[in-house]
Design a protein around this motif. Structure first.
Motif, PDB file in Angstrom:
ATOM      1  N   LEU A  54      49.830  45.108 150.494  1.00 24.03           N
ATOM      2  CA  LEU A  54      50.110  43.775 149.892  1.00 24.03           C
ATOM      3  C   LEU A  54      49.770  44.255 148.341  1.00 24.03           C
ATOM      4  O   LEU A  54      48.780  44.113 147.874  1.00 24.03           O
ATOM      5  N   SER A  55      50.796  44.549 147.454  1.00 22.22           N
ATOM      6  CA  SER A  55      50.847  44.533 146.075  1.00 22.22           C
ATOM      7  C   SER A  55      50.756  43.354 145.531  1.00 22.22           C
ATOM      8  O   SER A  55      51.346  42.628 145.875  1.00 22.22           O
ATOM      9  N   THR A  56      49.669  43.362 144.325  1.00 22.52           N
ATOM     10  CA  THR A  56      49.546  42.143 143.567  1.00 22.52           C
ATOM     11  C   THR A  56      50.354  42.163 142.399  1.00 22.52           C
ATOM     12  O   THR A  56      50.237  41.336 141.450  1.00 22.52           O
ATOM     13  N   ASN A  57      51.056  43.148 142.150  1.00 21.67           N
ATOM     14  CA  ASN A  57      51.824  43.467 140.754  1.00 21.67           C
ATOM     15  C   ASN A  57      52.808  42.414 140.488  1.00 21.67           C
ATOM     16  O   ASN A  57      53.135  42.193 139.504  1.00 21.67           O
ATOM     17  N   THR A  58      53.313  41.631 141.505  1.00 17.97           N
ATOM     18  CA  THR A  58      54.368  40.764 141.417  1.00 17.97           C
ATOM     19  C   THR A  58      53.989  39.450 141.145  1.00 17.97           C
ATOM     20  O   THR A  58      54.549  38.404 140.819  1.00 17.97           O
ATOM     21  N   TYR A  59      52.326  39.300 141.240  1.00 12.92           N
ATOM     22  CA  TYR A  59      51.824  37.895 141.004  1.00 12.92           C
ATOM     23  C   TYR A  59      51.686  37.601 139.507  1.00 12.92           C
ATOM     24  O   TYR A  59      51.147  38.664 138.791  1.00 12.92           O
ATOM     25  N   ARG A  60      51.577  36.473 139.291  1.00 16.32           N
ATOM     26  CA  ARG A  60      51.280  35.906 137.699  1.00 16.32           C
ATOM     27  C   ARG A  60      50.021  34.920 137.799  1.00 16.32           C
ATOM     28  O   ARG A  60      50.362  33.953 138.337  1.00 16.32           O
ATOM     29  N   SER A  61      49.074  35.061 136.816  1.00 11.23           N
ATOM     30  CA  SER A  61      48.007  34.484 136.847  1.00 11.23           C
ATOM     31  C   SER A  61      48.347  33.231 135.908  1.00 11.23           C
ATOM     32  O   SER A  61      49.221  33.218 135.432  1.00 11.23           O
ATOM     33  N   GLN A  62      47.183  32.580 135.656  1.00  7.76           N
ATOM     34  CA  GLN A  62      47.168  31.544 134.859  1.00  7.76           C
ATOM     35  C   GLN A  62      47.838  31.661 133.480  1.00  7.76           C
ATOM     36  O   GLN A  62      47.606  32.626 133.020  1.00  7.76           O
ATOM     37  N   GLY A  63      48.351  30.726 132.775  1.00  6.53           N
ATOM     38  CA  GLY A  63      48.728  30.402 131.472  1.00  6.53           C
ATOM     39  C   GLY A  63      49.382  29.140 131.145  1.00  6.53           C
ATOM     40  O   GLY A  63      49.241  28.549 131.593  1.00  6.53           O
ATOM     41  N   LYS A  64      49.947  29.366 129.943  1.00  9.86           N
ATOM     42  CA  LYS A  64      50.569  28.026 129.452  1.00  9.86           C
ATOM     43  C   LYS A  64      52.074  28.004 128.973  1.00  9.86           C
ATOM     44  O   LYS A  64      52.564  29.074 128.497  1.00  9.86           O
ATOM     45  N   VAL A  65      52.458  26.961 129.192  1.00 11.93           N
ATOM     46  CA  VAL A  65      53.940  26.997 128.706  1.00 11.93           C
ATOM     47  C   VAL A  65      53.980  27.206 127.142  1.00 11.93           C
ATOM     48  O   VAL A  65      53.191  26.692 126.543  1.00 11.93           O
ATOM     49  N   ASP A 170      68.049   9.597 131.862  1.00 11.50           N
ATOM     50  CA  ASP A 170      69.056   8.947 131.042  1.00 11.50           C
ATOM     51  C   ASP A 170      68.877   9.058 129.438  1.00 11.50           C
ATOM     52  O   ASP A 170      69.686   9.047 128.859  1.00 11.50           O
ATOM     53  N   ASP A 171      67.602   9.335 129.206  1.00 13.84           N
ATOM     54  CA  ASP A 171      67.261   9.630 127.794  1.00 13.84           C
ATOM     55  C   ASP A 171      66.710  11.122 127.564  1.00 13.84           C
ATOM     56  O   ASP A 171      67.052  11.614 126.260  1.00 13.84           O
ATOM     57  N   LEU A 172      66.321  11.773 128.519  1.00 14.01           N
ATOM     58  CA  LEU A 172      65.566  12.983 128.423  1.00 14.01           C
ATOM     59  C   LEU A 172      66.274  14.018 129.186  1.00 14.01           C
ATOM     60  O   LEU A 172      66.881  13.816 130.423  1.00 14.01           O
ATOM     61  N   TRP A 173      66.233  15.260 128.922  1.00 12.52           N
ATOM     62  CA  TRP A 173      66.761  16.521 129.345  1.00 12.52           C
ATOM     63  C   TRP A 173      65.510  17.365 129.626  1.00 12.52           C
ATOM     64  O   TRP A 173      64.870  17.735 128.810  1.00 12.52           O
ATOM     65  N   ASN A 174      65.136  17.343 130.735  1.00  5.93           N
ATOM     66  CA  ASN A 174      63.931  18.278 131.549  1.00  5.93           C
ATOM     67  C   ASN A 174      64.433  19.599 131.762  1.00  5.93           C
ATOM     68  O   ASN A 174      65.212  19.966 132.482  1.00  5.93           O
ATOM     69  N   VAL A 175      64.125  20.815 130.874  1.00  7.55           N
ATOM     70  CA  VAL A 175      64.836  22.184 131.217  1.00  7.55           C
ATOM     71  C   VAL A 175      63.588  23.049 131.549  1.00  7.55           C
ATOM     72  O   VAL A 175      62.443  23.110 130.922  1.00  7.55           O
ATOM     73  N   TRP A 176      63.947  23.613 132.568  1.00  4.93           N
ATOM     74  CA  TRP A 176      62.703  24.704 133.317  1.00  4.93           C
ATOM     75  C   TRP A 176      62.524  25.923 132.216  1.00  4.93           C
ATOM     76  O   TRP A 176      63.527  26.163 131.783  1.00  4.93           O
ATOM     77  N   CYS A 177      61.341  26.278 132.111  1.00  6.52           N
ATOM     78  CA  CYS A 177      60.966  27.449 131.125  1.00  6.52           C
ATOM     79  C   CYS A 177      61.480  28.641 131.676  1.00  6.52           C
ATOM     80  O   CYS A 177      61.725  29.684 131.014  1.00  6.52           O
ATOM     81  N   HIS A 178      61.858  28.843 132.988  1.00  4.50           N
ATOM     82  CA  HIS A 178      62.377  30.045 133.339  1.00  4.50           C
ATOM     83  C   HIS A 178      64.165  29.990 133.303  1.00  4.50           C
ATOM     84  O   HIS A 178      64.727  31.060 133.544  1.00  4.50           O
ATOM     85  N   SER A 179      64.526  28.933 132.684  1.00  2.00           N
ATOM     86  CA  SER A 179      66.128  28.699 132.497  1.00  2.00           C
ATOM     87  C   SER A 179      66.527  28.988 131.038  1.00  2.00           C
ATOM     88  O   SER A 179      67.777  29.087 130.562  1.00  2.00           O
ATOM     89  N   ILE A 180      65.620  29.060 129.949  1.00  2.00           N
ATOM     90  CA  ILE A 180      65.953  29.094 128.595  1.00  2.00           C
ATOM     91  C   ILE A 180      65.153  30.023 128.004  1.00  2.00           C
ATOM     92  O   ILE A 180      63.847  30.368 128.434  1.00  2.00           O
ATOM     93  N   LYS A 181      65.531  30.519 126.726  1.00  4.36           N
ATOM     94  CA  LYS A 181      64.912  31.248 125.732  1.00  4.36           C
ATOM     95  C   LYS A 181      64.794  30.740 124.538  1.00  4.36           C
ATOM     96  O   LYS A 181      65.707  30.107 124.068  1.00  4.36           O
ATOM     97  N   TRP A 182      63.615  30.725 123.828  1.00  6.34           N
ATOM     98  CA  TRP A 182      63.547  30.065 122.352  1.00  6.34           C
ATOM     99  C   TRP A 182      63.760  31.406 121.231  1.00  6.34           C
ATOM    100  O   TRP A 182      63.277  32.354 121.341  1.00  6.34           O
TER     101      TRP A 182
END
Length: 327
Positions: A54-65, A170-182
């Motif tokens: 079981l490789s752990t290389n594909t796991y991602r630990s904690q962080g912030k958006v 109605d007023d807000l667009w919630n965009v997933w962080c894996h769907s966009i780049k800044w």
């Protein structure tokens, strides 16, 4: 076979080996232990695992958006086809959204209406506001370039490549962080990538970390991750205990001596259910994720479960899996 435990583990004098599973690439045993060095309390037993497959290389630990800087100009693009969704926007306020349990604590920080009073006005963010949750950003829909998105009910799709980028309210667009780049506009008037898109698995771990931070005072944490569209799957996760005494093996020495170390993997019980037919129990905290986040998280859990011997893959009606939560 000699098992060498870390110095922080003190085996009790009266310990006895409980049922052990050993095959070509796997060791699984449980035994009573004493309180770890420097601690006043701890687990009553240790679980030893050799998960070399079981490789752990594909796991991602904690962080912030990602959180944009004030007054800088930004551009938001579709992560799939790079088409521009929001162009040349600067924010005067960048604020975190409340966590999922905000309503339970609301009475501590705002005054309720009195008899005869009209309802509070709906709070609508400004166009210069950027709100962010654990794995998504919430922006006013007016920032979007006209025609850049198509709406299919609640879901918003990129008009060019038809990939899902978020949820439209109605007023807000919630965009997933894996769907966009800044991208940020630099002093030389050139655009520079400020934050590339996360993977769906990384985005899931952002939400998981946020959930565990909120629930860390509870023993036996139960979490539910629901498809944001409300019509797909719900994954129930049950963290039983602190998992602080799960060990895995380092390299074997001469085939007879195995050195053990504290594992990065945390054991969880999980179950995937249909969101429509199942009601979330009252003792389970619910979090919203995307379909892509759900699928990648389930793939990790199922992969880890498949590495276990058949007799160790289920417990209490749940499947047994492993997630990596270490920094």
């Amino acid at each position: 076979m000699l098992l060498e435990f870390p110095v922080s583990i003190k085996l009790l004098d009266y310990y006895k080996f409980q049922p052990t599973v050993i095959d070509e690439e796997y060791i699984h045993l449980r035994m009573p232990i004493g309180v770890p060095q420097g601690k006043t309390s701890g687990s009553e037993s240790v679980e030893v695992l050799d998960l070399s497959a079981l490789s752990t290389n594909t796991y991602r630990s904690q962080g912030k958006v990602f959180s944009p800087m004030l007054e800088k100009e930004y551009r938001i693009q579709c992560a799939e086809c790079q088409s521009v969704l929001v162009d040349r926007v600067h924010f005067k306020r960048v604020l975190p959204l409340p966590r999922a349990s905000w309503s339970e604590a609301a009475s501590d920080w705002y005054c309720h209406l009195h008899v005869g009073e009209a309802c509070h006005q709906k709070l609508v963010p400004r166009t210069t506001d950027c709100l962010y949750g654990s794995c998504y950003h919430a922006l006013t829909a007016s920032l979007l370039i006209k025609g850049s998105l198509e709406s299919t009910g609640k879901e918003s799709l990129c008009s060019k490549c038809q990939s899902s980028v978020g949820l439209m309210g109605d007023d807000l667009w919630n965009v997933w962080c894996h769907s966009i780049k800044w991208s940020v506009l630099e002093d030389n008037s050139q655009w520079k990538v400020a934050q590339d898109a996360a993977t769906p698995l990384q985005a899931f771990y952002l939400t998981l970390h946020d959930a565990l931070e909120e629930e860390k005072s509870f023993f036996g944490r139960k979490l539910a991750f629901r498809d944001g569209l409300g019509c797909g799957q719900t994954v129930l996760l049950w963290f039983v205990g602190d998992n602080g005494f799960t060990l895995d093996s380092g390299e074997s020495i001469a085939g007879a001596e195995i050195q053990l170390r504290r594992s990065r993997l945390h054991k969880v019980l999980y179950k995937s259910e249909n969101s429509v037919s199942k009601k979330i129990p009252s003792d389970v905290s619910e979090y919203q994720v995307s379909k892509e986040m759900m699928e990648t998280a389930l793939a990790v859990l199922r992969n880890s479960s498949n590495q276990l011997p058949l007799g160790c893959r289920a417990a209490a009606g749940f499947s047994v899996g492993f997630l990596s939560l270490a920094s």
